[in-house]
Design an enzyme around this catalytic site. Structure first.
Site, PDB file in Angstrom:
ATOM      1  CB  SER A   1      -0.849   0.317   1.154  1.00  0.00           C
ATOM      2  OG  SER A   1      -1.300   1.323   1.291  1.00  0.00           O
TER       3      SER A   1
ATOM      4  CG  HIS B   1      -3.633  -1.391  -1.913  1.00  0.00           C
ATOM      5  ND1 HIS B   1      -4.882  -2.255  -2.380  1.00  0.00           N
ATOM      6  CD2 HIS B   1      -4.115  -0.820  -0.871  1.00  0.00           C
ATOM      7  CE1 HIS B   1      -6.042  -1.942  -1.547  1.00  0.00           C
ATOM      8  NE2 HIS B   1      -5.490  -1.043  -0.708  1.00  0.00           N
TER       9      HIS B   1
ATOM     10  CG  ASP C   1      -5.068   2.527   0.575  1.00  0.00           C
ATOM     11  OD1 ASP C   1      -6.086   1.639   0.259  1.00  0.00           O
ATOM     12  OD2 ASP C   1      -4.046   2.113   1.301  1.00  0.00           O
TER      13      ASP C   1
ATOM     14  CG  MET D   1      -8.140   7.243   2.235  1.00  0.00           C
ATOM     15  SD  MET D   1      -7.168   7.245   3.805  1.00  0.00           S
ATOM     16  CE  MET D   1      -6.601   5.743   3.481  1.00  0.00           C
TER      17      MET D   1
ATOM     18  CG  HIS E   1      -9.087   0.366  -0.875  1.00  0.00           C
ATOM     19  ND1 HIS E   1      -8.664   0.199   0.602  1.00  0.00           N
ATOM     20  CD2 HIS E   1     -10.617   0.471  -0.504  1.00  0.00           C
ATOM     21  CE1 HIS E   1      -9.711   0.108   1.397  1.00  0.00           C
ATOM     22  NE2 HIS E   1     -10.945   0.310   0.820  1.00  0.00           N
TER      23      HIS E   1
ATOM     24  CG  MET F   1     -11.208   3.559   1.620  1.00  0.00           C
ATOM     25  SD  MET F   1      -9.699   3.461   2.645  1.00  0.00           S
ATOM     26  CE  MET F   1      -8.524   3.453   1.370  1.00  0.00           C
TER      27      MET F   1
ATOM     28  CG  MET G   1     -11.661  -2.851   4.594  1.00  0.00           C
ATOM     29  SD  MET G   1      -9.939  -2.170   3.954  1.00  0.00           S
ATOM     30  CE  MET G   1      -9.183  -1.302   5.125  1.00  0.00           C
TER      31      MET G   1
ATOM     32  CG  PHE H   1      -5.678   6.785   9.896  1.00  0.00           C
ATOM     33  CD1 PHE H   1      -5.101   8.023   9.459  1.00  0.00           C
ATOM     34  CD2 PHE H   1      -7.025   6.911  10.413  1.00  0.00           C
ATOM     35  CE1 PHE H   1      -6.120   9.198   9.394  1.00  0.00           C
ATOM     36  CE2 PHE H   1      -7.757   7.936  10.436  1.00  0.00           C
ATOM     37  CZ  PHE H   1      -7.231   9.153  10.149  1.00  0.00           C
ATOM     38  N   GLY H   2      -2.957   4.046   7.564  1.00  0.00           N
ATOM     39  CA  GLY H   2      -2.021   2.905   7.800  1.00  0.00           C
ATOM     40  C   GLY H   2      -1.568   2.883   9.081  1.00  0.00           C
ATOM     41  N   GLY H   3      -0.878   1.873   9.388  1.00  0.00           N
ATOM     42  CA  GLY H   3      -0.113   1.607  10.475  1.00  0.00           C
ATOM     43  C   GLY H   3      -0.955   0.966  11.747  1.00  0.00           C
TER      44      GLY H   3
ATOM     45  CG  ASP I   1      -6.102  -2.817   3.058  1.00  0.00           C
ATOM     46  OD1 ASP I   1      -4.842  -2.677   3.615  1.00  0.00           O
ATOM     47  OD2 ASP I   1      -6.518  -2.142   2.054  1.00  0.00           O
TER      48      ASP I   1
ATOM     49  N   GLY J   1       1.201  -1.898   3.979  1.00  0.00           N
ATOM     50  CA  GLY J   1       1.769  -0.595   3.988  1.00  0.00           C
ATOM     51  C   GLY J   1       2.982  -0.549   4.655  1.00  0.00           C
TER      52      GLY J   1
HETATM   53  O1  LIG Z   1      -6.720   0.987   3.170  1.00  0.00           O
HETATM   54  C1  LIG Z   1      -5.877   0.934   4.100  1.00  0.00           C
HETATM   55  C2  LIG Z   1      -6.321   1.916   5.300  1.00  0.00           C
HETATM   56  O2  LIG Z   1      -7.601   2.626   5.204  1.00  0.00           O
HETATM   57  C3  LIG Z   1      -4.826   0.152   3.891  1.00  0.00           C
HETATM   58  O3  LIG Z   1      -4.218   0.024   2.653  1.00  0.00           O
HETATM   59  C4  LIG Z   1      -3.562   0.712   4.766  1.00  0.00           C
HETATM   60  O4  LIG Z   1      -2.867   1.732   4.165  1.00  0.00           O
HETATM   61  C5  LIG Z   1      -2.774  -0.588   5.155  1.00  0.00           C
HETATM   62  O5  LIG Z   1      -1.831  -0.209   5.876  1.00  0.00           O
HETATM   63  P1  LIG Z   1      -0.995  -1.119   6.979  1.00  0.00           P
HETATM   64  O6  LIG Z   1      -1.997  -1.475   8.036  1.00  0.00           O
HETATM   65  O7  LIG Z   1      -0.494  -2.242   6.194  1.00  0.00           O
HETATM   66  O8  LIG Z   1       0.024  -0.265   7.460  1.00  0.00           O
END
Ligand SMILES: O=C(CO)[C@@H](O)[C@H](O)COP(=O)(O)O
Length: 226
Positions: free
Chosen positions: A11, A36, A38, A40, A70, A72, A141, A147-149, A179, A201
């Protein structure tokens, strides 16, 4: 119908946005299969990221791997043709963000892309009942989107098993993507639950050596597949 070949899709939400082309190419050179992407909108989810122009810039930079978009965003339909024109390969959306789910799937396919439906951790799988025969991909999901992380939500494992059962029963070659919070440490368990397409990601882009992480992920996946 057995699982599709494993795909690792970094991602780029966690990539270096100031050097997006270079960082994306680096993840692919390190062994990633897809990108990937994203999207938003600060409306459907509380964050704002990238649009079709950024996707086109990646294509112009020379990224030829499949780009897995993806969405959102809400509403969904009016942005679909722009992503298709920009070079998307797969476009997935959240059913609760679309006015007419069947129409949105048709729009994606008529634009020349593969179509995916995305389920948040608390979204019911009932949406699948009438559109399963039209989907190329189902994305579960394992974090709340935006958000990532974040940490992997364990209830996603049961949901994966249920969707894997439905895909196998359908006899159609539908990809099952996961994801959120995917790492080399949990990817084996996630694969055993039925996923074949893995978005990661922060686990990849926050690591000093992308290749080492992607290799470790592939090793875990190979162990599950025997
Ligand atoms: O769509 C999303 C978050 O909304 C994901 O694609 C995150 O970006 C995945 O990130 P990690 O959890 O792998 O850091």
């Amino acid at each position: 119908m057995s699982k599709q070949a494993n795909v690792i899709a970094p991602s780029i939400l966690s990539a270096d946005f100031a050097r997006l082309g270079e960082d994306t190419a680096k993840a692919l050179a390190a062994g990633a299969d897809w990108v990937h992407f994203d999207v938003m909108d600060n409306h459907y989810v509380p964050n704002l990221t990238m649009g079709p122009m950024v996707l086109k810039a990646l294509r112009d930079y020379g990224i030829t791997a499949p780009i897995d978009v993806h969405l959102m965003v809400k509403p969904v339909d009016r942005i679909v043709p722009d992503f298709a024109k920009a070079g998307a390969s797969v476009i997935s959306f959240h059913p609760e963000a679309s006015e007419h789910v069947d129409r949105t799937i048709g729009l994606i396919k008529d634009s020349g892309c593969q179509a995916g439906l995305v389920f948040n951790p608390a979204t019911s799988l009932d949406w699948l009942d009438y559109v399963m025969d039209k989907l190329d991909l189902i994305l579960l999901m394992s974090v709340n989107p935006g958000f990532g992380g974040q940490k992997f939500i364990p209830s996603a494992l049961d949901k994966l098993r249920e969707v894997r059962r439905r895909i196998d029963e359908s006899g159609r070659p539908i990809r099952l993507e996961i994801d959120g919070g995917v790492t080399a440490a949990n990817i084996g368990e996630i694969s055993a639950a039925g996923a074949d397409t893995f978005v990661a990601g922060s686990a990849i882009f926050n690591a000093p050596d992308y290749q080492a992480v992607i290799q470790a992920m592939h090793q875990q996946l190979a162990a599950v597949r025997g």
